[in-house]
Design an enzyme around this catalytic site. Structure first.
Site, mmCIF file in Angstrom:
data_model
loop_
_atom_site.group_PDB
_atom_site.id
_atom_site.type_symbol
_atom_site.label_atom_id
_atom_site.label_comp_id
_atom_site.label_asym_id
_atom_site.label_seq_id
_atom_site.Cartn_x
_atom_site.Cartn_y
_atom_site.Cartn_z
ATOM 1 N N CYS A 1 -0.396 6.834 -1.163
ATOM 2 C CA CYS A 1 0.462 5.723 -1.541
ATOM 3 C C CYS A 1 1.715 6.387 -2.109
ATOM 4 O O CYS A 1 2.615 5.559 -1.711
ATOM 5 C CB CYS A 1 -0.306 4.995 -2.735
ATOM 6 S SG CYS A 1 -1.045 6.146 -4.084
ATOM 7 N N ASP B 1 3.696 -2.851 -2.939
ATOM 8 C CA ASP B 1 2.552 -2.342 -3.205
ATOM 9 C C ASP B 1 2.195 -1.767 -1.925
ATOM 10 O O ASP B 1 1.805 -2.536 -0.930
ATOM 11 C CB ASP B 1 1.405 -3.389 -3.674
ATOM 12 C CG ASP B 1 0.147 -2.838 -4.173
ATOM 13 O OD1 ASP B 1 0.006 -1.541 -3.659
ATOM 14 O OD2 ASP B 1 -1.092 -3.279 -4.402
ATOM 15 N N HIS C 1 -0.934 -0.365 -1.213
ATOM 16 C CA HIS C 1 -2.421 -0.259 -1.057
ATOM 17 C C HIS C 1 -2.961 -1.465 -0.145
ATOM 18 O O HIS C 1 -4.137 -1.673 -0.297
ATOM 19 C CB HIS C 1 -2.944 -0.521 -2.328
ATOM 20 C CG HIS C 1 -2.604 0.693 -3.271
ATOM 21 N ND1 HIS C 1 -1.338 0.580 -4.112
ATOM 22 C CD2 HIS C 1 -2.884 2.028 -3.612
ATOM 23 C CE1 HIS C 1 -1.254 1.697 -4.692
ATOM 24 N NE2 HIS C 1 -2.143 2.529 -4.359
#
Length: 483
Positions: A169, A364, A366
């Site tokens: 990430c 994000d 993820h």
């Protein structure tokens, strides 16, 4: 620029079930669920997610092993599909906290990478509000390049990893920041992703640079190779300082052509760090002569100045961010040079692109998506997996204190403007500056630079025509307390 206002606002949000778009026509799914998940289900979800999602590796198997594998695959095929999306997202939900869609239509203005989106505070109908600041913000947000976990790419170096799920990430967040710098440089801050094809060639070429293979200049494969000196390795998490230094190494290794505009990252890069390890000491100092030297070296002596990417890794607390720094962090998003922040919560890096009142909007990484490598000449390419329409937010006070701020300065005038703004921000920080600005190392204690005087026309100066800079004692007040 002010240090922000303490405004109370509410967020109208909607949540839907987690969905993965296998055709990649939608990059993001709504987070959250209206159904409660039992603790037992969460336990099994975490178990299967860790077994199926971390990485795929190659090995020879016996016939019996293959039978066992196929048997298990038949039983858990559906579970695997769910675990690589919904389960992992629920785990990330617990780590990052609530990630709601929508914006604060009743709150203050939104600052997104240096652009202010006016949000009406009158109680107007939804259609009226969306025709003003909200619609512009949503279009701006969805035009930012998104980098997420990918699976199915070629094995990384001598590892067995064909996916960066659960560990990549920070690398993806940093790719997002650098890709925005390239967008601003090549297409301008006002660029928005067009709804019709063919796309801009510059846009497609930027996405090509971040493909997941050794042949793409800024792939995680090449980032990991460049970051070995900073302990970057497939399967391991990395902090903001090591990430910034790895980019510095990678960019310098890719300067193969003497033609500046043909460079893959056509700008100098300067890591503004107060210490060799980037983790201790007082507020780092941006030295104007160092920036000038980086530009001169990048241009190989052809020019005195060039576009420059500034990365400022910081540690603003121990377990949580010191609230004294939050107003300054918020103000950096009002800088026209803003590239946002690499940050999030411990173990869950995100790319923070905007603020409204006490909340930060972020992209994000993820989400797990199949690998996509876009040809630089394919102007009809499907780029939907590189953008997101779901707007998520996190309280500024919840950000991990270990972070990095990015800025892009197009030319010397833009850099001087940045120095003025940064110096004024440090002056107004009540002894807790994020970083300071000095002309040279020898004038560090004076904290004054000619850049301030160059931009004295922007604000009212002191009687002597100089803008006050904090002295050594002021800049290190409370020795950059980590409280």
């Amino acid at each position: 620029m002010g240090r922000g206002k303490d405004l109370k606002s509410t967020c109208s949000s909607e949540t839907t079930a987690d969905v993965i778009d296998r055709t990649h026509r939608s990059v993001c799914s709504e987070l959250g669920s209206k159904n409660h998940i039992s603790s037992k289900a969460s336990l099994w979800s975490g178990f299967f997610s860790s077994n199926f999602s971390i990485f795929d590796h190659h090995k020879d198997s016996s016939v019996s092993e293959k039978k066992v594998f196929h048997s298990r695959h038949n039983v858990w095929a559906t579970v695997r599909k769910v675990m690589t999306s919904g389960s992992m997202r629920r785990i990330q939900e617990r780590i990052l906290g609530s990630r709601r869609s929508g914006v604060y239509t009743s709150g203050g203005d939104i600052w997104l990478l240096g652009v202010c989106h006016k949000i009406s505070q009158d109680h107007l109908p939804d259609d009226a509000a969306s025709s003003t600041g909200v619609a512009g913000f949503e279009q701006d947000f969805s035009s930012r390049i998104l980098m997420t976990y990918r699976k199915g790419f070629n094995v990384i170096q001598d590892s067995k990893y064909t996916s960066d799920v659960n560990w990549g990430c920070m690398l993806r967040s940093s790719q997002m920041l650098v890709s925005q710098a390239l967008l601003f440089h090549r297409l301008g801050r006002s660029w928005r992703k067009p709804s019709q094809k063919p796309f801009d060639k510059e846009y497609v070429e930027i996405l090509h640079l971040f493909g997941d293979s050794d042949t793409s200049a800024f792939s995680i494969h090449n980032l990991l190779q460049a970051g070995r000196a900073y302990d970057l390795a497939a399967g391991s998490w990395v902090g903001p300082y090591a990430m910034c230094r790895s980019w510095e190494t990678l960019v310098r290794s890719k300067r193969e052509t003497p033609i500046l505009q043909d460079q893959q990252l056509p700008m100098a890069i300067y890591i503004v760090s107060g210490d060799e390890d980037g983790e201790r000491g007082g507020a780092p100092v941006l030295y104007i002569d160092d920036a000038s030297r980086h530009c001169f070296e990048f241009s190989k002596g052809q020019h005195d100045w060039s576009p420059i990417l500034l990365l400022v890794p910081l540690v603003l607390g121990l377990e949580k961010i010191n609230p004294r720094y939050i107003p300054s962090l918020r103000t950096t998003f009002t800088f026209p040079q803003s590239l946002g922040i690499l940050g999030g919560k411990p173990g869950a890096s995100t790319y923070i692109v905007g603020v409204q009142d006490e909340n930060a909007f972020y992209l994000d990484p993820h989400e797990v998506q199949q690998v996509v490598n876009i040809d630089k000449d394919d102007l009809e390419a499907d780029t939907s997996s590189y953008h997101c329409n779901v707007i998520r937010h996190i309280p500024l006070e919840s950000i991990d204190p270990s972070l990095a701020i990015g800025f892009y300065c197009r030319d010397k005038d833009d850099f001087d403007n940045f120095c003025y703004r940064a110096s004024k921000l440090a002056e107004e920080s009540d002894g807790a500056p994020l970083f300071t600005v000095a002309e040279t190392h020898s004038t560090n204690s004076g904290r004054q630079s000619s850049a301030l005087n160059d931009h004295s026309r922007l604000v009212e100066d002191d009687a002597d025509g100089a803008v006050h800079m904090p002295n050594e004692e002021e800049a290190h007040e409370d020795d950059w307390q980590f409280l």
